[in-house]
Scaffold this motif. Structure first.
Motif, PDB file in Angstrom:
ATOM      1  N   MET A   1       0.957  -1.273   0.029  1.00  0.00           N
ATOM      2  CA  MET A   1       0.032  -0.005  -0.184  1.00  0.00           C
ATOM      3  C   MET A   1       0.752   1.342   0.017  1.00  0.00           C
ATOM      4  SD  MET A   1      -2.887   1.164   2.775  1.00  0.00           S
ATOM      5  CE  MET A   1      -4.223   0.200   2.064  1.00  0.00           C
ATOM      6  N   ALA A   2       0.380   2.359  -0.470  1.00  0.00           N
ATOM      7  CA  ALA A   2       1.192   3.727  -0.762  1.00  0.00           C
ATOM      8  C   ALA A   2       0.971   4.407   0.471  1.00  0.00           C
ATOM      9  CB  ALA A   2       0.664   4.245  -2.021  1.00  0.00           C
ATOM     10  N   ILE A   3       0.237   4.064   1.476  1.00  0.00           N
ATOM     11  CA  ILE A   3       0.064   4.736   2.650  1.00  0.00           C
ATOM     12  C   ILE A   3       0.846   4.141   3.722  1.00  0.00           C
ATOM     13  CG2 ILE A   3      -1.258   5.666   4.422  1.00  0.00           C
ATOM     14  CD1 ILE A   3      -1.853   7.082   1.543  1.00  0.00           C
ATOM     15  N   ILE A   4       1.910   5.005   4.274  1.00  0.00           N
ATOM     16  CA  ILE A   4       2.645   4.370   5.132  1.00  0.00           C
ATOM     17  C   ILE A   4       2.312   5.107   6.852  1.00  0.00           C
ATOM     18  CG2 ILE A   4       5.165   4.382   6.461  1.00  0.00           C
ATOM     19  CD1 ILE A   4       5.987   4.888   3.418  1.00  0.00           C
ATOM     20  N   ILE A   5       2.072   4.150   7.485  1.00  0.00           N
ATOM     21  CA  ILE A   5       1.747   4.770   8.922  1.00  0.00           C
ATOM     22  C   ILE A   5       2.712   4.649   9.913  1.00  0.00           C
ATOM     23  CG2 ILE A   5       0.177   3.996  10.823  1.00  0.00           C
ATOM     24  CD1 ILE A   5      -1.461   4.459   8.557  1.00  0.00           C
ATOM     25  N   ASN A   6       3.058   5.956  10.569  1.00  0.00           N
ATOM     26  CA  ASN A   6       4.088   6.426  11.437  1.00  0.00           C
ATOM     27  C   ASN A   6       3.590   6.279  12.722  1.00  0.00           C
ATOM     28  OD1 ASN A   6       6.019   6.186   9.200  1.00  0.00           O
ATOM     29  ND2 ASN A   6       5.330   8.093   8.710  1.00  0.00           N
ATOM     30  N   LEU A   7       2.739   5.757  13.167  1.00  0.00           N
ATOM     31  CA  LEU A   7       2.113   5.921  14.360  1.00  0.00           C
ATOM     32  C   LEU A   7       3.035   5.372  15.422  1.00  0.00           C
ATOM     33  CD1 LEU A   7      -0.196   6.725  16.258  1.00  0.00           C
ATOM     34  CD2 LEU A   7      -1.287   4.321  15.627  1.00  0.00           C
ATOM     35  N   ASP A   8       3.801   4.362  15.384  1.00  0.00           N
ATOM     36  CA  ASP A   8       4.618   3.790  16.345  1.00  0.00           C
ATOM     37  C   ASP A   8       5.842   4.908  16.389  1.00  0.00           C
ATOM     38  OD1 ASP A   8       5.589   3.435  13.587  1.00  0.00           O
ATOM     39  OD2 ASP A   8       6.557   1.306  13.878  1.00  0.00           O
ATOM     40  N   VAL A   9       6.230   5.522  15.220  1.00  0.00           N
ATOM     41  CA  VAL A   9       7.195   6.617  15.472  1.00  0.00           C
ATOM     42  C   VAL A   9       6.777   7.616  16.339  1.00  0.00           C
ATOM     43  CG1 VAL A   9       8.697   8.259  14.251  1.00  0.00           C
ATOM     44  CG2 VAL A   9       8.146   5.940  13.376  1.00  0.00           C
ATOM     45  N   MET A  10       5.617   8.267  16.210  1.00  0.00           N
ATOM     46  CA  MET A  10       4.995   9.119  16.988  1.00  0.00           C
ATOM     47  C   MET A  10       4.927   9.096  18.489  1.00  0.00           C
ATOM     48  SD  MET A  10       5.023  12.090  15.358  1.00  0.00           S
ATOM     49  CE  MET A  10       4.405  12.833  16.693  1.00  0.00           C
ATOM     50  N   LEU A  35      -4.039  -0.413  13.487  1.00  0.00           N
ATOM     51  CA  LEU A  35      -3.677   0.839  12.826  1.00  0.00           C
ATOM     52  C   LEU A  35      -1.869   1.084  12.980  1.00  0.00           C
ATOM     53  CD1 LEU A  35      -5.904   3.322  14.752  1.00  0.00           C
ATOM     54  CD2 LEU A  35      -5.915   2.889  12.177  1.00  0.00           C
ATOM     55  N   LYS A  36      -1.263   0.590  13.899  1.00  0.00           N
ATOM     56  CA  LYS A  36       0.276   0.581  13.959  1.00  0.00           C
ATOM     57  C   LYS A  36       0.843  -0.158  12.702  1.00  0.00           C
ATOM     58  CE  LYS A  36       2.099   0.119  17.881  1.00  0.00           C
ATOM     59  NZ  LYS A  36       2.629  -0.410  19.117  1.00  0.00           N
ATOM     60  N   THR A  37       0.082  -1.343  12.477  1.00  0.00           N
ATOM     61  CA  THR A  37       1.110  -2.205  11.747  1.00  0.00           C
ATOM     62  C   THR A  37       0.596  -1.956  10.147  1.00  0.00           C
ATOM     63  OG1 THR A  37      -0.936  -3.825  11.814  1.00  0.00           O
ATOM     64  CG2 THR A  37       1.229  -4.217  13.207  1.00  0.00           C
ATOM     65  N   GLY A  38      -0.377  -0.956  10.100  1.00  0.00           N
ATOM     66  CA  GLY A  38      -0.522  -0.536   8.583  1.00  0.00           C
ATOM     67  C   GLY A  38      -1.663  -1.707   8.133  1.00  0.00           C
ATOM     68  N   LYS A  39      -2.309  -2.388   8.814  1.00  0.00           N
ATOM     69  CA  LYS A  39      -3.295  -3.553   8.375  1.00  0.00           C
ATOM     70  C   LYS A  39      -4.845  -2.926   8.228  1.00  0.00           C
ATOM     71  CE  LYS A  39      -0.702  -7.495   9.840  1.00  0.00           C
ATOM     72  NZ  LYS A  39      -0.608  -8.476  10.846  1.00  0.00           N
ATOM     73  N   ALA A  40      -5.041  -1.713   8.676  1.00  0.00           N
ATOM     74  CA  ALA A  40      -6.223  -1.023   8.642  1.00  0.00           C
ATOM     75  C   ALA A  40      -6.741  -0.712   7.324  1.00  0.00           C
ATOM     76  CB  ALA A  40      -6.405   0.078   9.418  1.00  0.00           C
ATOM     77  N   LYS A  41      -7.771  -0.920   6.781  1.00  0.00           N
ATOM     78  CA  LYS A  41      -8.472  -0.617   5.604  1.00  0.00           C
ATOM     79  C   LYS A  41      -9.122   0.809   5.540  1.00  0.00           C
ATOM     80  CE  LYS A  41      -7.749  -4.469   3.570  1.00  0.00           C
ATOM     81  NZ  LYS A  41      -6.764  -4.718   2.723  1.00  0.00           N
ATOM     82  N   ALA A  42      -9.213   1.398   6.717  1.00  0.00           N
ATOM     83  CA  ALA A  42      -9.740   2.994   6.824  1.00  0.00           C
ATOM     84  C   ALA A  42      -9.326   3.402   8.233  1.00  0.00           C
ATOM     85  CB  ALA A  42     -11.220   2.991   6.712  1.00  0.00           C
ATOM     86  N   VAL A  43      -9.585   4.552   8.265  1.00  0.00           N
ATOM     87  CA  VAL A  43      -9.383   5.175   9.774  1.00  0.00           C
ATOM     88  C   VAL A  43     -10.218   6.472   9.808  1.00  0.00           C
ATOM     89  CG1 VAL A  43      -7.808   6.697  11.119  1.00  0.00           C
ATOM     90  CG2 VAL A  43      -6.732   5.091   9.728  1.00  0.00           C
ATOM     91  N   ARG A  44     -11.216   6.385  10.995  1.00  0.00           N
ATOM     92  CA  ARG A  44     -12.212   7.367  10.925  1.00  0.00           C
ATOM     93  C   ARG A  44     -11.732   8.567  11.396  1.00  0.00           C
ATOM     94  NH1 ARG A  44     -17.366   5.421  13.112  1.00  0.00           N
ATOM     95  NH2 ARG A  44     -17.463   3.050  12.872  1.00  0.00           N
TER      96      ARG A  44
END
Length: 69
Positions: A1-10, A35-44
């Protein structure tokens, strides 16, 4: 996926544990992990807003677009 989740960094920058963050924003640790692992399909938007409030950051600090992925 082209969207990278940097939640763990924050979370590391703010020195907050998953358990504490999940409790503060009102979601389960399991959902936060997804969410942290990037497995979410959507975020509210309400979840993204709560994350930004707790981590004192902008949505762009958590979400990143990459053409190469």
């Amino acid at each position: 996926m082209a969207i990278i989740i940097n939640l763990d960094v924050m979370m590391a920058k703010r020195k907050i544990r998953s358990k504490d963050l999940a409790e503060r924003i009102g979601i389960t640790e399991a959902n936060l992990s997804i969410l942290k692992t990037g497995k979410a399909k959507a975020v509210r938007f309400s979840t993204l807003e709560a994350l930004c409030k707790e981590l004192d950051c902008q949505p762009g600090d958590i979400l990143e677009f990459s053409k190469t992925q």
